[in-house]
Design a protein around this motif. Structure first.
Motif, PDB file in Angstrom:
ATOM      1  N   ILE A  54       0.633  -1.071  -0.151  1.00 26.42           N
ATOM      2  CA  ILE A  54       0.085   0.353   0.151  1.00 26.42           C
ATOM      3  C   ILE A  54       1.186   1.169  -0.030  1.00 26.42           C
ATOM      4  O   ILE A  54       1.934   1.616   0.944  1.00 26.42           O
ATOM      5  N   TYR A  55       0.172   2.312  -0.778  1.00 22.36           N
ATOM      6  CA  TYR A  55       1.308   3.379  -0.642  1.00 22.36           C
ATOM      7  C   TYR A  55       0.149   4.703  -0.600  1.00 22.36           C
ATOM      8  O   TYR A  55      -1.004   4.948  -1.653  1.00 22.36           O
ATOM      9  N   PHE A  56       1.099   5.750  -0.147  1.00 23.26           N
ATOM     10  CA  PHE A  56       0.049   7.095   0.378  1.00 23.26           C
ATOM     11  C   PHE A  56       0.796   8.118  -1.006  1.00 23.26           C
ATOM     12  O   PHE A  56       2.131   8.182  -0.554  1.00 23.26           O
ATOM     13  N   TYR A  57       0.084   9.099  -1.574  1.00 23.62           N
ATOM     14  CA  TYR A  57       0.468   9.442  -3.015  1.00 23.62           C
ATOM     15  C   TYR A  57       0.430  11.200  -1.680  1.00 23.62           C
ATOM     16  O   TYR A  57      -0.957  11.275  -1.450  1.00 23.62           O
ATOM     17  N   LYS A  58       1.816  11.441  -1.415  1.00 19.09           N
ATOM     18  CA  LYS A  58       1.841  12.588  -1.182  1.00 19.09           C
ATOM     19  C   LYS A  58       1.698  14.162  -1.697  1.00 19.09           C
ATOM     20  O   LYS A  58       2.498  15.376  -1.461  1.00 19.09           O
ATOM     21  N   LYS A  59       1.478  13.602  -3.266  1.00 20.99           N
ATOM     22  CA  LYS A  59       1.935  14.917  -3.425  1.00 20.99           C
ATOM     23  C   LYS A  59       0.280  15.968  -4.292  1.00 20.99           C
ATOM     24  O   LYS A  59       0.829  17.244  -4.437  1.00 20.99           O
ATOM     25  N   GLY A  60      -0.323  16.006  -3.483  1.00 23.82           N
ATOM     26  CA  GLY A  60      -1.647  16.075  -3.382  1.00 23.82           C
ATOM     27  C   GLY A  60      -2.740  15.049  -3.124  1.00 23.82           C
ATOM     28  O   GLY A  60      -2.577  14.294  -2.738  1.00 23.82           O
ATOM     29  N   PHE A  61      -4.095  15.671  -4.288  1.00 23.58           N
ATOM     30  CA  PHE A  61      -5.058  14.438  -4.133  1.00 23.58           C
ATOM     31  C   PHE A  61      -5.173  13.277  -5.706  1.00 23.58           C
ATOM     32  O   PHE A  61      -5.215  14.103  -6.326  1.00 23.58           O
ATOM     33  N   LEU A  62      -4.965  11.946  -5.103  1.00 24.01           N
ATOM     34  CA  LEU A  62      -5.167  11.606  -6.019  1.00 24.01           C
ATOM     35  C   LEU A  62      -6.501  11.126  -6.486  1.00 24.01           C
ATOM     36  O   LEU A  62      -7.092  10.248  -5.558  1.00 24.01           O
ATOM     37  N   HIS A  63      -7.350  11.188  -7.380  1.00 28.18           N
ATOM     38  CA  HIS A  63      -8.631  11.168  -7.851  1.00 28.18           C
ATOM     39  C   HIS A  63      -8.403  10.081  -9.182  1.00 28.18           C
ATOM     40  O   HIS A  63      -9.142   9.358  -9.374  1.00 28.18           O
ATOM     41  N   SER A  64      -7.663   9.512  -9.623  1.00 25.59           N
ATOM     42  CA  SER A  64      -7.363   8.900 -10.589  1.00 25.59           C
ATOM     43  C   SER A  64      -7.609   7.152 -10.611  1.00 25.59           C
ATOM     44  O   SER A  64      -7.565   7.104  -9.142  1.00 25.59           O
ATOM     45  N   LYS A  65      -8.402   6.455 -11.819  1.00 28.32           N
ATOM     46  CA  LYS A  65      -9.008   5.597 -11.347  1.00 28.32           C
ATOM     47  C   LYS A  65      -8.383   4.413 -12.514  1.00 28.32           C
ATOM     48  O   LYS A  65      -8.997   4.151 -13.472  1.00 28.32           O
ATOM     49  N   LEU A  66      -6.652   4.402 -12.419  1.00 29.47           N
ATOM     50  CA  LEU A  66      -6.057   3.410 -13.296  1.00 29.47           C
ATOM     51  C   LEU A  66      -5.826   2.329 -12.420  1.00 29.47           C
ATOM     52  O   LEU A  66      -5.736   2.178 -10.774  1.00 29.47           O
TER      53      LEU A  66
END
Length: 479
Positions: free
Chosen positions: A388-400
């Motif tokens: 599991i990874y938490f994206y910290k650069k901003g809000f991850l809204h991607s559904k990839l």
């Protein structure tokens, strides 16, 4: 002397109690007899038992199932599918990938999603590049533009797209627009009136005239579809609003969107025209909306839709099968993680079998309640070996999602109950090594902007945080 006021008050109190508890018990019986997922059934029963008044209101708005209701007749459906079916059957002996033949058949049998070959794909990972490409293709439109978004905001971005649509409509191009009524609740009517006055056909999806007296609030069109002249299409996770382009003060908005060119656009066109019939009761099926096309690329693509109306949960079932069938790896990006039991079990089983399963979530989300619920599931999959990874650069809204350097999918579907069971959604499933490798690289590039979550640290969260997550998890099927 008989105190009639006292007697009447007592009778009224007893009558109220009978009606009140009768409504609660009756609603619980209806929920049980509906034969839903037991997890969802128990969640509603708990709400009704511990928050009876609030529970009744919420059930009336959000709980009643409409999966058995038919909105589009089979004859209408068949007429709309006739044109893409002819194009599909006319393909020159398309070779379907053996590893995904069952997945392709599943989508064919549940949603009549035809696998079209010879498509060209462009991938956008930020709103600016997607918007620039969208405006360019809209300017190139000669015959028609079909555009459908969950959110079409009255801001700088929305007005920029609106002005292009108005310009094209005044130049004689047919323009049809669908926006979701709840997604655009706060958008003033004058914004759409300006488009109507320019000759654009504008319709809202499941208009909610009296929010306090309808369950339509729960069934929303979350799709993002653009079709231009039947030859170029857009699909993905981005809506038309400034935040999708500029992000927030605390970080970027990271999303994924696709441009499709080729026969797969027929799938997007069919999805739009089905929605158009739903909102306008006008059947559009002329051949000019499904032009013949030569191969423009090498990708095999299926456009897969799901909705709360039919008997199946098409995209959820497909994802469950895809995860279970992964041999080497399966990577997932989603802003919300409230998985059904099928998806949770598929991820755990694949990881326990040695498949490299990775899940990427935003470290900071736009919905705190949903984020708390998402966190409650992480220990379950960490124990099975999911990374599991938490994206910290901003809000991850991607559904990839991408798997085994062969399969990838991008669309509007989140990994949560709402997308799987309540929303109208659409995803492009792509069977192509070149595209899968691009998607894999995008995931790994995003991973560099993440912090990995480890079980030994995760279990040390404060007790109050765990308790809050657990309480929200009980309501996960209802969020």
């Amino acid at each position: 002397m008989i105190d009639w006021n006292y007697i009447l008050n007592q009778v009224a109190t007893v009558a109220f109690d009978i009606i009140y508890f009768g409504a609660i018990i009756g609603t619980i019986v209806v929920i049980i007899l509906d034969n839903r997922n037991p997890v969802k059934t128990l969640a509603w029963i708990l709400v009704l038992m511990f928050l009876p008044v609030v529970g009744l209101v919420f059930y009336f708005f959000f709980g009643r199932s409409r999966r058995r209701e038919r909105i589009i007749g089979q004859k209408i459906y068949n007429r709309l599918l006739n044109k893409p079916m002819v194009e599909y059957l006319a393909q020159d002996a398309t070779t379907l990938p053996m590893a995904y033949s069952r997945l392709i058949s599943l989508f064919r049998n549940t949603t009549q999603a035809f696998p079209f070959d010879g498509n060209r794909i462009e991938i956008y990972t930020n709103g600016g590049s997607m918007l620039q490409s969208l405006l360019r293709e809209l300017q190139n439109a000669r015959q028609h533009i079909h555009i459908e978004f969950y959110i079409f905001e009255d801001d700088a971005i929305g007005r920029m797209v609106r002005d292009v649509l108005v310009e094209k409509a005044r130049a004689g191009v047919e323009v049809r627009l669908i926006y979701d009524d709840v997604g655009c609740w706060h958008v003033p009517n004058r914004f759409y009136d300006e488009m109507l006055s320019a000759g654009i056909e504008v319709r809202s999806f499941l208009k909610v005239r009296f929010p306090l007296f309808t369950s339509k609030v729960n069934y929303r069109n979350h799709r993002k579809i653009v079709v231009i002249d039947g030859r170029v299409g857009f699909v993905g996770g981005m809506n038309l609003a400034e935040r999708y382009m500029r992000g927030f003060s605390w970080g970027i908005w990271r999303d994924t969107h696709l441009l499709l060119e080729g026969k797969a656009v027929h799938g997007l066109q069919t999805a739009f025209l089905l929605d158009w019939y739903f909102v306008d009761r006008t059947l559009i099926s002329a051949s000019r909306y499904f032009p013949k096309m030569e191969a423009t690329g090498t990708s095999l693509v299926q456009i897969v839709t799901s909705d709360p109306i039919g008997p199946w949960k098409e995209i959820m079932q497909g994802l469950s099968m895809a995860i279970s069938g992964a041999k080497k790896y399966f990577y997932i990006q989603t802003p919300y993680f409230l998985p059904t039991e099928q998806i949770l079990a598929a991820m755990q089983t694949a990881a326990l079998a040695g498949v490299d399963v990775r899940l990427m979530l935003p470290m900071r989300a736009d919905n705190r309640l949903t984020h708390l619920g998402s966190c409650s599931y992480l220990a379950d999959i960490l124990q099975a070996g999911v990374k599991i990874y938490f994206y910290k650069k901003g809000f991850l809204h991607s559904k990839l999602m991408v798997s085994d350097d062969e399969l990838s999918t991008v669309g509007s579907t989140n990994v949560d109950f709402r997308s799987f069971e309540h929303n109208f959604e659409v995803n492009a499933f792509i069977y192509d090594t070149e595209t899968a490798l691009q998607m894999r690289e995008i995931f790994l590039q995003d991973q560099r902007d993440c912090v990995q979550v480890f079980l030994k640290n995760w279990v040390k969260r404060p007790w109050w945080r765990k308790a809050a997550e657990s309480v929200v998890r009980l309501m996960a099927p209802l969020l």
